[in-house]
Design an enzyme around this catalytic site. Structure first.
Site, PDB file in Angstrom:
ATOM      1  N   CYS A  89      -0.630   2.194  -9.854  1.00  0.00           N
ATOM      2  CA  CYS A  89      -0.042   3.462 -10.108  1.00  0.00           C
ATOM      3  C   CYS A  89      -0.110   4.380  -8.763  1.00  0.00           C
ATOM      4  CB  CYS A  89      -0.543   4.026 -11.455  1.00  0.00           C
ATOM      5  SG  CYS A  89       0.057   5.654 -11.726  1.00  0.00           S
ATOM      6  N   LEU A  90       0.935   4.313  -7.893  1.00  0.00           N
ATOM      7  CA  LEU A  90       0.565   5.169  -6.450  1.00  0.00           C
ATOM      8  C   LEU A  90       2.067   5.836  -6.557  1.00  0.00           C
ATOM      9  CD1 LEU A  90      -1.214   5.638  -4.245  1.00  0.00           C
ATOM     10  CD2 LEU A  90       0.028   3.586  -3.150  1.00  0.00           C
TER      11      LEU A  90
END
Length: 187
Positions: A89-90
């Site tokens: 999750c970036l």
């Protein structure tokens, strides 16, 4: 402007020339593994420092206009990485990607920043996020335990599945070895 396939080739070559170990998954240039070393921070030693993670990279047909898919192959304890799938999750990869970015940016800027500055308010691993917010020292200790167990440089070729089956095999071999000795002692 160059075609997406030419840009893929150029970015992949640039990544390989940047001292990253890159292993192609198939004959195309769209799926590959990159060995990623945990960053160090000059102010305080990052708990990921010294670990090596194998990152699976998948480049979509529309790359660089669409972001690459990035995932950890071996386990990592981090609020923004799903422990089971390795999904990351970036924001910069998932939402704010730009064709100005390339693969070297992913491995020299985005992933090191993710490990140095986890975001527990947007977790994929709720347990890691909660522990980080509740007890930073315990969180860092857990990170180091995972790093030692799953991200040793000498084990980088083995996936987490291979590693756990190797451990089971070793235990089975030692058990069967004990049984053989006992069996031979009782003629």
């Amino acid at each position: 402007m160059s075609s997406p396939s030419k840009r893929r080739e150029m970015d992949l070559m640039k990544l390989m020339m940047s001292d990253y170990k890159v292993e192609m998954i198939n004959d195309g240039m769209q799926e590959f593994y990159v060995d990623f070393h945990g960053p160090s921070d000059s102010k305080s030693l990052c708990p990921y420092h010294g670990g090596v993670w194998r990152i699976r990279v998948e480049l979509p047909d529309a790359y660089p206009y669409k972001s690459p898919s990035i995932g950890f192959v071996n386990k990592i304890y981090h609020p923004n990485v799903d422990e089971m799938s390795g999904s990351v999750c970036l924001d910069v990869i998932n939402q704010t990607w730009s064709p100005m970015f390339d693969l070297v940016n992913v491995f020299e800027v985005f992933l090191p920043q993710l490990l140095l500055y986890p975001n527990p308010s947007d977790p994929l691993n709720g347990e890691a996020a909660a522990l980080m917010m509740r007890d930073r020292a315990a969180y860092e200790q857990r990170v180091k335990e995972y790093r030692e167990k799953y991200a040793k440089p000498e084990d980088i070729g083995a996936t987490a599945k291979d590693k756990s089956s190797d451990e089971e095999l070793s235990e089975d071999e030692s058990d069967s070895g004990d049984e053989q000795v006992v069996g031979q002692a009782d003629p």
